[in-house]
Design a protein around this motif. Sequence first.
Motif, PDB file in Angstrom:
ATOM      1  N   TRP A 251       0.838  -1.176   0.156  1.00  0.00           N
ATOM      2  CA  TRP A 251      -0.178  -0.046  -0.057  1.00  0.00           C
ATOM      3  C   TRP A 251       0.975   1.258   0.088  1.00  0.00           C
ATOM      4  CZ3 TRP A 251      -4.147   0.699   4.405  1.00  0.00           C
ATOM      5  CH2 TRP A 251      -4.969   1.929   4.229  1.00  0.00           C
ATOM      6  N   CYS A 252       0.900   1.922  -1.137  1.00  0.00           N
ATOM      7  CA  CYS A 252       1.824   3.036  -1.206  1.00  0.00           C
ATOM      8  C   CYS A 252       1.197   4.471  -0.995  1.00  0.00           C
ATOM      9  CB  CYS A 252       2.400   2.928  -2.715  1.00  0.00           C
ATOM     10  SG  CYS A 252       3.464   1.552  -3.011  1.00  0.00           S
ATOM     11  N   VAL A 253       1.780   5.235  -0.210  1.00  0.00           N
ATOM     12  CA  VAL A 253       0.738   6.563  -0.034  1.00  0.00           C
ATOM     13  C   VAL A 253       1.913   7.627   0.206  1.00  0.00           C
ATOM     14  CG1 VAL A 253      -1.015   5.541   1.144  1.00  0.00           C
ATOM     15  CG2 VAL A 253       1.074   5.798   2.533  1.00  0.00           C
ATOM     16  N   PRO A 254       1.540   8.939   0.009  1.00  0.00           N
ATOM     17  CA  PRO A 254       2.517  10.227   0.423  1.00  0.00           C
ATOM     18  C   PRO A 254       3.112   9.809   1.784  1.00  0.00           C
ATOM     19  CG  PRO A 254       0.600  10.843  -0.573  1.00  0.00           C
ATOM     20  CD  PRO A 254       0.266   9.447  -0.298  1.00  0.00           C
ATOM     21  N   SER A 255       4.571  10.194   1.898  1.00  0.00           N
ATOM     22  CA  SER A 255       5.132  10.099   3.357  1.00  0.00           C
ATOM     23  C   SER A 255       4.918  11.329   4.094  1.00  0.00           C
ATOM     24  CB  SER A 255       6.583  10.089   3.156  1.00  0.00           C
ATOM     25  OG  SER A 255       7.045   8.801   2.433  1.00  0.00           O
ATOM     26  N   GLN A 256       4.758  12.482   3.329  1.00  0.00           N
ATOM     27  CA  GLN A 256       4.428  13.781   4.209  1.00  0.00           C
ATOM     28  C   GLN A 256       3.293  13.761   4.809  1.00  0.00           C
ATOM     29  OE1 GLN A 256       5.362  17.309   1.913  1.00  0.00           O
ATOM     30  NE2 GLN A 256       5.339  18.731   3.751  1.00  0.00           N
ATOM     31  N   ASP A 257       2.125  13.415   4.212  1.00  0.00           N
ATOM     32  CA  ASP A 257       0.567  13.357   4.455  1.00  0.00           C
ATOM     33  C   ASP A 257       0.159  11.983   4.463  1.00  0.00           C
ATOM     34  OD1 ASP A 257      -1.755  14.419   5.461  1.00  0.00           O
ATOM     35  OD2 ASP A 257      -2.515  15.065   3.582  1.00  0.00           O
ATOM     36  N   ASP A 258       0.925  11.261   5.452  1.00  0.00           N
ATOM     37  CA  ASP A 258       0.636   9.741   5.451  1.00  0.00           C
ATOM     38  C   ASP A 258      -0.604   9.531   5.920  1.00  0.00           C
ATOM     39  OD1 ASP A 258       0.574   6.982   5.849  1.00  0.00           O
ATOM     40  OD2 ASP A 258       3.060   7.139   6.124  1.00  0.00           O
ATOM     41  N   PRO A 259      -1.762   9.156   5.170  1.00  0.00           N
ATOM     42  CA  PRO A 259      -3.129   8.653   5.471  1.00  0.00           C
ATOM     43  C   PRO A 259      -3.163   7.324   6.447  1.00  0.00           C
ATOM     44  CG  PRO A 259      -2.901   8.107   3.297  1.00  0.00           C
ATOM     45  CD  PRO A 259      -1.588   8.629   3.753  1.00  0.00           C
ATOM     46  N   VAL A 260      -2.036   6.437   6.360  1.00  0.00           N
ATOM     47  CA  VAL A 260      -2.081   5.312   6.911  1.00  0.00           C
ATOM     48  C   VAL A 260      -1.651   5.098   8.409  1.00  0.00           C
ATOM     49  CG1 VAL A 260      -1.724   3.002   6.564  1.00  0.00           C
ATOM     50  CG2 VAL A 260      -2.131   4.175   4.893  1.00  0.00           C
ATOM     51  N   ALA A 261      -0.434   5.883   8.446  1.00  0.00           N
ATOM     52  CA  ALA A 261       0.242   5.779   9.904  1.00  0.00           C
ATOM     53  C   ALA A 261      -0.465   6.256  11.122  1.00  0.00           C
ATOM     54  CB  ALA A 261       1.351   6.990   9.882  1.00  0.00           C
ATOM     55  N   ALA A 262      -1.678   6.970  11.103  1.00  0.00           N
ATOM     56  CA  ALA A 262      -2.226   7.455  12.262  1.00  0.00           C
ATOM     57  C   ALA A 262      -3.564   6.552  12.588  1.00  0.00           C
ATOM     58  CB  ALA A 262      -2.826   8.706  12.141  1.00  0.00           C
ATOM     59  N   LEU A 263      -3.687   5.567  11.804  1.00  0.00           N
ATOM     60  CA  LEU A 263      -5.064   4.635  11.881  1.00  0.00           C
ATOM     61  C   LEU A 263      -4.709   3.505  12.548  1.00  0.00           C
ATOM     62  CD1 LEU A 263      -6.265   4.830   8.146  1.00  0.00           C
ATOM     63  CD2 LEU A 263      -6.985   6.489   9.920  1.00  0.00           C
ATOM     64  N   ASN A 264      -5.590   2.963  13.241  1.00  0.00           N
ATOM     65  CA  ASN A 264      -5.418   1.620  13.836  1.00  0.00           C
ATOM     66  C   ASN A 264      -5.871   0.475  12.769  1.00  0.00           C
ATOM     67  OD1 ASN A 264      -8.389   1.422  14.007  1.00  0.00           O
ATOM     68  ND2 ASN A 264      -8.498   2.262  15.890  1.00  0.00           N
ATOM     69  N   GLU A 265      -5.679  -0.735  13.251  1.00  0.00           N
ATOM     70  CA  GLU A 265      -5.957  -1.803  12.222  1.00  0.00           C
ATOM     71  C   GLU A 265      -7.387  -1.867  11.845  1.00  0.00           C
ATOM     72  OE1 GLU A 265      -4.500  -5.780  13.627  1.00  0.00           O
ATOM     73  OE2 GLU A 265      -2.513  -4.897  14.406  1.00  0.00           O
ATOM     74  N   ALA A 266      -8.239  -1.580  12.616  1.00  0.00           N
ATOM     75  CA  ALA A 266      -9.648  -1.425  12.204  1.00  0.00           C
ATOM     76  C   ALA A 266     -10.008  -0.397  11.038  1.00  0.00           C
ATOM     77  CB  ALA A 266     -10.690  -1.409  13.302  1.00  0.00           C
ATOM     78  N   GLN A 267      -9.311   0.759  11.352  1.00  0.00           N
ATOM     79  CA  GLN A 267      -9.604   2.011  10.452  1.00  0.00           C
ATOM     80  C   GLN A 267      -8.892   1.509   9.201  1.00  0.00           C
ATOM     81  OE1 GLN A 267      -8.018   4.783  13.225  1.00  0.00           O
ATOM     82  NE2 GLN A 267      -9.933   5.741  13.946  1.00  0.00           N
ATOM     83  N   LEU A 269      -8.335  -1.155   7.777  1.00  0.00           N
ATOM     84  CA  LEU A 269      -9.162  -2.378   7.246  1.00  0.00           C
ATOM     85  C   LEU A 269     -10.416  -1.656   6.702  1.00  0.00           C
ATOM     86  CD1 LEU A 269      -9.876  -5.464   6.689  1.00  0.00           C
ATOM     87  CD2 LEU A 269     -10.896  -5.557   8.792  1.00  0.00           C
ATOM     88  N   THR A 270     -11.065  -0.826   7.458  1.00  0.00           N
ATOM     89  CA  THR A 270     -12.316   0.001   6.620  1.00  0.00           C
ATOM     90  C   THR A 270     -11.849   0.559   5.268  1.00  0.00           C
ATOM     91  OG1 THR A 270     -13.240   0.399   8.839  1.00  0.00           O
ATOM     92  CG2 THR A 270     -14.114   1.736   7.182  1.00  0.00           C
ATOM     93  N   VAL A 271     -10.783   1.534   5.720  1.00  0.00           N
ATOM     94  CA  VAL A 271     -10.236   2.196   4.436  1.00  0.00           C
ATOM     95  C   VAL A 271      -9.855   1.114   3.297  1.00  0.00           C
ATOM     96  CG1 VAL A 271      -8.443   3.667   3.213  1.00  0.00           C
ATOM     97  CG2 VAL A 271      -9.413   4.253   5.693  1.00  0.00           C
ATOM     98  N   LEU A 272      -9.149   0.057   3.351  1.00  0.00           N
ATOM     99  CA  LEU A 272      -8.852  -0.752   2.461  1.00  0.00           C
ATOM    100  C   LEU A 272     -10.053  -1.324   1.639  1.00  0.00           C
ATOM    101  CD1 LEU A 272      -5.915  -2.928   3.584  1.00  0.00           C
ATOM    102  CD2 LEU A 272      -5.919  -1.390   1.679  1.00  0.00           C
ATOM    103  N   ASN A 273     -11.247  -1.349   2.518  1.00  0.00           N
ATOM    104  CA  ASN A 273     -12.466  -1.861   1.587  1.00  0.00           C
ATOM    105  C   ASN A 273     -13.135  -0.878   0.765  1.00  0.00           C
ATOM    106  OD1 ASN A 273     -12.928  -4.848   2.164  1.00  0.00           O
ATOM    107  ND2 ASN A 273     -12.764  -4.369   4.270  1.00  0.00           N
TER     108      ASN A 273
END
Length: 412
Positions: A251-267, A269-273
């Motif tokens: 899952w590749c995302v921008p490093s400066q405004d990383d939308p994945v880093a702050a999420l927990n596993e449940a969140q 999973l929700t985004v991936l779906n």
Amino acid sequence: MNTTALKLAVVGAGPVGLTLALAAARHLPQAEVTVFDARPEDKDVSQDPRTLALSWGSVQLLQRLNAWLPGAAQSITAVHVSQQQPAMDGLLGRWFGEPEVRLSATDEGVPMLGAVLSYGAITAPLQKAWEALCAAEPARLRSRFATPVKALKNVGTSSTQRVELDAGIAETFDLAVVAEGGVFSDQVRKGLTHDYAQTAWVGTVRLRQPHGGVAYERFTRQGPVALLPLLPLPSDPSDSENSQTRAALVWCVPSQDDPVAALNEAQRLTVLNTVFHPQVGEITTLSPLKSFALGLNAERTLTDGRTVRIGNAAQTMHPVAGQGLNLGLRDAFELVQALSRSSDVPAVLRRLEWQRGPDRWALIAATDFLARSFTWTLPGASTARGLGMVALQSLKPVKSALARQMMFGSRN
């Protein structure tokens, strides 16, 4: 066949280095081959879980070296590439729908487009095969594990040049092949480098429906995201022999405004779906994710005197095409083939540079273009990419040529 004695050093006992050593042992019967690696020989590499994708051409190469365990790899029967909406707004979207490209092994007349397996599942059989050859010919084939190489230096005149290798003591060889790569963030910067300011998050997922051997790649506004089919886990009681619900995630995302880093596993999973094509179905579980920085770091030339670099030691690329290891294995094979035909090492290295150039630079350019395109803010960039996918899907000869390029690389 070239039967002249050659003293060859291989630096790095990963998949590329061991493949080269095995090929050299088989196709250069007079060569003395020594493999160096910093890791201890008794370290169990079979349990390394990192996921690797191999093309059909790479699988064939390992089969010829008797270093392929078919039961350890999940075949890729098809590749599905799509672009997340809104890819083409307005009339274009209504005319063409969501852009997608489908490649299949059946269409190309091959058993598989490639295979997915762990680092351990590819490296352990290679090391076992190499150790068996060393035991059979100890005077010619040697392993020097727990022996890091500190420096390489060309010595002698142009007519008598050799390479001096410092691994605690200075030794000279006719040729040294460096196959130790590492990841972008840890590497010394080479001649051609670019930080994409992107982060790859990797892990595994479970799907509601079987993947059927299909690899999925999805272009999103933030970057590419991919699912690679995996074999069931024998150690997991929920997995049966016919279960096909595990997949590796990149899952590749921008490093400066990383939308994945702050999420927990449940969140997460929700985004991936919300990200993947509907054909994937529901993603039911997600493992903890690990991250690493993405960038291009490539040597401008493969050779320096009597030293040649291959694999990640020559070029580290964005994983958008998943072809870095395949390129390294082709480098290894072509080098050994060239040495089997000629005893003139300098001439072989000169030819290798231009013979491998089209394959190498085409792949570097393609992955660099795709990686940079996700940072473009130009109006219509997503639409242009979507139109290109629509055209590719409709032009069967062009699509087949792309599939062949993925399986075998550029051929001279």
